[in-house]
Design a protein around this motif. Structure first.
Motif, PDB file in Angstrom:
ATOM      1  N   ASP A 250       1.318  -1.120  -0.115  1.00 34.35           N
ATOM      2  CA  ASP A 250      -0.293   0.028  -0.300  1.00 34.35           C
ATOM      3  C   ASP A 250       0.584   1.813  -0.085  1.00 34.35           C
ATOM      4  OD1 ASP A 250      -2.391  -1.314  -0.404  1.00 34.35           O
ATOM      5  OD2 ASP A 250      -2.901  -1.351   2.341  1.00 34.35           O
ATOM      6  N   SER A 251       2.145   1.261   0.502  1.00 30.81           N
ATOM      7  CA  SER A 251       3.103   2.138   0.543  1.00 30.81           C
ATOM      8  C   SER A 251       3.026   2.740  -0.912  1.00 30.81           C
ATOM      9  CB  SER A 251       4.029   1.791   1.879  1.00 30.81           C
ATOM     10  OG  SER A 251       4.966   0.812   1.194  1.00 30.81           O
ATOM     11  N   VAL A 252       3.077   1.869  -1.954  1.00 30.20           N
ATOM     12  CA  VAL A 252       3.937   2.102  -3.319  1.00 30.20           C
ATOM     13  C   VAL A 252       2.669   3.027  -4.009  1.00 30.20           C
ATOM     14  CG1 VAL A 252       5.859   0.809  -3.085  1.00 30.20           C
ATOM     15  CG2 VAL A 252       3.883  -0.375  -3.864  1.00 30.20           C
ATOM     16  N   LEU A 253       1.398   2.493  -3.686  1.00 31.16           N
ATOM     17  CA  LEU A 253       0.235   2.998  -4.278  1.00 31.16           C
ATOM     18  C   LEU A 253       0.876   4.505  -5.220  1.00 31.16           C
ATOM     19  CD1 LEU A 253      -2.693   0.504  -3.250  1.00 31.16           C
ATOM     20  CD2 LEU A 253      -0.773   0.583  -4.766  1.00 31.16           C
ATOM     21  N   GLY A 254       0.634   4.988  -6.449  1.00 32.26           N
ATOM     22  CA  GLY A 254       0.523   6.224  -6.463  1.00 32.26           C
ATOM     23  C   GLY A 254       2.103   6.585  -6.769  1.00 32.26           C
ATOM     24  N   ARG A 255       2.880   5.957  -6.249  1.00 35.62           N
ATOM     25  CA  ARG A 255       4.257   6.679  -6.858  1.00 35.62           C
ATOM     26  C   ARG A 255       4.771   6.021  -8.176  1.00 35.62           C
ATOM     27  NH1 ARG A 255       7.886   4.149  -1.935  1.00 35.62           N
ATOM     28  NH2 ARG A 255       9.526   4.613  -3.296  1.00 35.62           N
ATOM     29  N   PRO A 256       5.271   6.449  -8.706  1.00 33.09           N
ATOM     30  CA  PRO A 256       6.295   6.138  -9.945  1.00 33.09           C
ATOM     31  C   PRO A 256       6.349   4.788 -10.455  1.00 33.09           C
ATOM     32  CG  PRO A 256       6.333   8.478  -9.186  1.00 33.09           C
ATOM     33  CD  PRO A 256       5.953   8.182  -8.315  1.00 33.09           C
ATOM     34  N   MET A 257       6.587   4.414 -10.810  1.00 29.47           N
ATOM     35  CA  MET A 257       6.919   2.839 -10.940  1.00 29.47           C
ATOM     36  C   MET A 257       8.562   2.460 -10.914  1.00 29.47           C
ATOM     37  SD  MET A 257       5.691   0.121 -11.159  1.00 29.47           S
ATOM     38  CE  MET A 257       6.758  -1.324 -12.048  1.00 29.47           C
ATOM     39  N   ALA A 258       8.626   3.617 -11.763  1.00 26.22           N
ATOM     40  CA  ALA A 258      10.469   4.020 -11.760  1.00 26.22           C
ATOM     41  C   ALA A 258      11.108   4.226 -10.691  1.00 26.22           C
ATOM     42  CB  ALA A 258      11.337   5.021 -13.021  1.00 26.22           C
ATOM     43  N   GLU A 259      10.030   4.451  -9.481  1.00 24.46           N
ATOM     44  CA  GLU A 259      10.991   4.847  -8.126  1.00 24.46           C
ATOM     45  C   GLU A 259      10.613   3.921  -7.271  1.00 24.46           C
ATOM     46  OE1 GLU A 259       8.790   8.072  -6.586  1.00 24.46           O
ATOM     47  OE2 GLU A 259       9.724   9.529  -7.632  1.00 24.46           O
ATOM     48  N   VAL A 260       9.751   2.101  -8.003  1.00 23.28           N
ATOM     49  CA  VAL A 260       9.359   1.277  -6.813  1.00 23.28           C
ATOM     50  C   VAL A 260      10.425  -0.122  -7.140  1.00 23.28           C
ATOM     51  CG1 VAL A 260       7.738  -0.453  -6.645  1.00 23.28           C
ATOM     52  CG2 VAL A 260       7.445   2.179  -6.602  1.00 23.28           C
ATOM     53  N   VAL A 261      10.872  -0.058  -8.622  1.00 28.01           N
ATOM     54  CA  VAL A 261      11.402  -1.080  -9.257  1.00 28.01           C
ATOM     55  C   VAL A 261      12.665  -0.510  -9.958  1.00 28.01           C
ATOM     56  CG1 VAL A 261       9.391  -2.251  -9.748  1.00 28.01           C
ATOM     57  CG2 VAL A 261      10.473  -1.479 -11.509  1.00 28.01           C
ATOM     58  N   GLU A 262      13.378  -2.131 -10.473  1.00 28.15           N
ATOM     59  CA  GLU A 262      14.923  -0.816 -11.080  1.00 28.15           C
ATOM     60  C   GLU A 262      14.460  -0.598 -12.455  1.00 28.15           C
ATOM     61  OE1 GLU A 262      17.825  -4.533 -11.500  1.00 28.15           O
ATOM     62  OE2 GLU A 262      17.034  -4.888  -8.473  1.00 28.15           O
ATOM     63  N   PRO A 263      15.270   0.182 -13.290  1.00 27.92           N
ATOM     64  CA  PRO A 263      14.730   1.236 -14.362  1.00 27.92           C
ATOM     65  C   PRO A 263      14.132  -0.334 -15.434  1.00 27.92           C
ATOM     66  CG  PRO A 263      16.635   2.283 -13.389  1.00 27.92           C
ATOM     67  CD  PRO A 263      16.177   0.906 -12.867  1.00 27.92           C
ATOM     68  N   GLU A 264      15.113  -1.608 -15.295  1.00 25.30           N
ATOM     69  CA  GLU A 264      14.554  -2.356 -16.791  1.00 25.30           C
ATOM     70  C   GLU A 264      12.990  -3.107 -16.306  1.00 25.30           C
ATOM     71  OE1 GLU A 264      16.131  -6.645 -18.344  1.00 25.30           O
ATOM     72  OE2 GLU A 264      16.699  -6.002 -16.580  1.00 25.30           O
ATOM     73  N   LEU A 265      13.482  -3.411 -15.298  1.00 23.01           N
ATOM     74  CA  LEU A 265      11.443  -3.883 -15.328  1.00 23.01           C
ATOM     75  C   LEU A 265      10.125  -2.745 -15.082  1.00 23.01           C
ATOM     76  CD1 LEU A 265       9.905  -5.381 -14.281  1.00 23.01           C
ATOM     77  CD2 LEU A 265       9.998  -5.871 -11.806  1.00 23.01           C
TER      78      LEU A 265
END
Length: 546
Positions: A250-265
């Motif tokens: 729940d803490s990552v909802l609304g955040r940009p995908m690039a801030e949550v996972v590695e750039p390639e993914l």
């Protein structure tokens, strides 16, 4: 039991109630304000009229006449008519009237107490007099010496005030009625819009869908990641959080995908190509299938399904090890059967000495015993892995040899044993693939130099790693080998080795091997060891065992 009120009706009634309460409250407030403003306007007018009358020279001069009312009454009536008030009454200090709308009242004492104005103060309030209840103002009349010689009372009947107030309510009530009508119509329209946005579903149906969705999303083993059109995370189920190392989904909802996972993914999820792609995330190899999400013909984001290939490779590795053990046992059984046949034949021929010599010559056993005699690898899983890799290397015409001084005690910690098997398996695969036909791989696994570190050293006689690329060889997709086919992805094994070593607080390095190829050295501190206190001597010892 009958069905409860529909959502549309609930919304309509609720909004209509809000509109009506708001309109009525606003109307009552506006009426109170209007009445107060009306009274203040009359009050200001009456004070101005009373004070102007109290200062008129004709009024002041008449107080010395034998009949003051003869001069004051006409003036008071003219002022009353011009100012649109009910009455203008002038009295002396004793309260005797000098003017009144009803001439018959002149000469009589006023019916209300004149004490306040006769004391030199201004009175404002509602009193009941000879004309009825009225809103009135009383001001004192001063002579040239400043003494109070009388009063001027100006007032308007409360009935006239109410009539003026009610006469001005027509426009306000019409505006309120129009506002209420617009509010009700708008409420009905909003209810229809909301119903259309939620596809005509009722609250119970929405709750059931959400409960089913939550159970489905968090119950499946595949990871699901969804992003909106701005690449912000809108969905991350439990499996995806586990695969991506996210503690709180729940803490990552609304955040940009690039801030949550590695750039390639993040790039693969954003692209949402309808094909399966291998992606390295941390120490996991993920198979990612992306797709665009369309609602009513328009794209609203993308979704990716994550499958963990790391677990599959671990299972295949365990299966390969078990198959290697089975093949070794089968080969050893076959060799033992041949040995028995030879011994039986020699004994039948009566050549006992030859039978004894043959038994002594082959008594060392097969591949399994050979591994145990030379290796010193007491950990069963690691020994099975090396044996399986040796069999695989033999099929590829590559000689894989375990150094004679290798030593590894049984490992009690299951997680560390899995990490060690991952490191050894990837290093051996990399070395075997780097060798050409007839190549040689030398592996050393030691834990006896120090009780706190396991050092794995793998040498090969392949092309090696150029010095300029040694710093980047552990990065994803960096490899010196060509892919086996158009779909296979290379350059992730050494990345996993480096990430496992970093996570455990160890080291992974590459140098030139004495045999001409590459030498990979990995140092893994055992669980519970303070990495800062571990010296680097073990790596040097292991590197010199070749």
């Amino acid at each position: 039991m009958g069905r409860s009120m529909t959502l549309g009706m609930q919304l309509l009634l609720l909004q209509v109630a809000i509109v009506l309460v708001t309109v009525v409250g606003t109307g009552v407030t506006a009426m109170l304000i209007q009445e107060n403003q009306l009274r203040e306007a009359y009050q200001d007018r009456m004070i101005a009229v009373a004070q102007s009358v109290a200062r008129l020279p004709v009024v002041l001069g008449a107080f010395d006449d034998a009949d003051p009312s003869a001069a004051i009454q006409p003036v008071a009536e003219v002022v009353r008519s011009a100012s649109h008030v009910t009455y203008v009454v002038v009295t002396d200090a004793a309260g005797i009237r000098y003017s009144h709308p009803n001439p018959d009242r002149i000469g009589e004492r006023v019916s209300t107490d004149p004490a306040i104005p006769l004391s030199g103060q201004v009175y404002v309030g509602t009193q009941t007099g000879t004309l009825g209840e009225s809103w009135r103002v009383k001001v004192p009349i001063f002579d040239e010496a400043g003494e109070v010689i009388g009063q001027v009372s100006v007032g308007i009947l409360e009935s006239e005030l109410r009539a003026d107030f009610l006469g001005g309510l027509g426009g306000l009530l019409a505006a309120l009625a129009i506002a209420a009508l617009v509010g009700v119509v708008g409420s009905a329209w909003i209810g229809r819009v909301i119903r259309r946005r939620i596809y005509g579903l009722e609250p119970d149906e929405i709750r059931a869908m959400l409960e089913t969705r939550q159970a489905m999303l968090h119950g499946i083993r595949e990871g699901l990641v969804a992003v909106d059109h701005r690449d912000r995370v809108v969905l991350l189920n439990d499996a995806a959080a586990r695969l991506l190392g996210v503690a709180d989904p729940d803490s990552v909802l609304g955040r940009p995908m690039a801030e949550v996972v590695e750039p390639e993914l993040a790039a693969v999820v954003a692209a949402a190509e309808e094909q399966e792609t291998l992606v390295l995330s941390g120490e996991r190899v993920l198979l990612v299938h992306g797709d665009r999400v369309r609602v009513d013909g328009r794209e609203v984001g993308s979704i990716a399904i994550l499958r963990d290939r790391t677990e599959l490779e671990a299972v295949l590795r365990e299966l390969q090890g078990a198959q290697g053990l089975a093949e070794g046992l089968r080969a050893q059984s076959h060799e033992f059967s041949n040995t028995l046949h030879v011994v039986s034949g020699l004994l039948e021929l009566g050549d006992v000495d030859a039978a004894v010599a043959y038994i002594e010559r082959v008594g060392g056993g097969g591949a399994l015993s050979s591994l145990a005699d030379r290796g010193g690898i007491a950990d069963v899983e690691t020994a099975a892995l090396v044996l399986a890799k040796r069999s695989r290397a033999h099929e590829l015409a590559v000689e894989l040899e375990l150094t004679a001084d290798s030593h590894l005690s049984p490992i009690e910690d299951a997680a560390f044993r899995t990490d060690l098997v991952t490191v050894v398996g990837n290093l051996l695969d990399n070395a075997v693939e780097a060798c050409v036909l007839g190549g040689r791989v030398l592996v050393s696994i030691r834990d006896d130099d120090e009780a706190s570190v396991v050092v794995v050293t793998v040498d090969d006689d392949g092309p090696g790693v150029p010095e300029g690329r040694r710093a980047e060889i552990f990065e994803p997709d960096v490899t010196g080998k060509s892919p086996a086919d158009g779909k296979a992805r290379r350059g992730i094994g050494l990345t996993i080795v480096r990430r496992v070593a970093d996570r455990l607080g160890g080291q992974a390095s590459v140098a030139r091997s004495p045999s001409g190829g590459a030498r990979f050295v990995v140092r893994l501190p055992l669980p519970g060891v303070d990495v800062a206190t571990v010296p680097a001597s073990a790596a040097g010892h292991a590197a010199g065992t070749s």
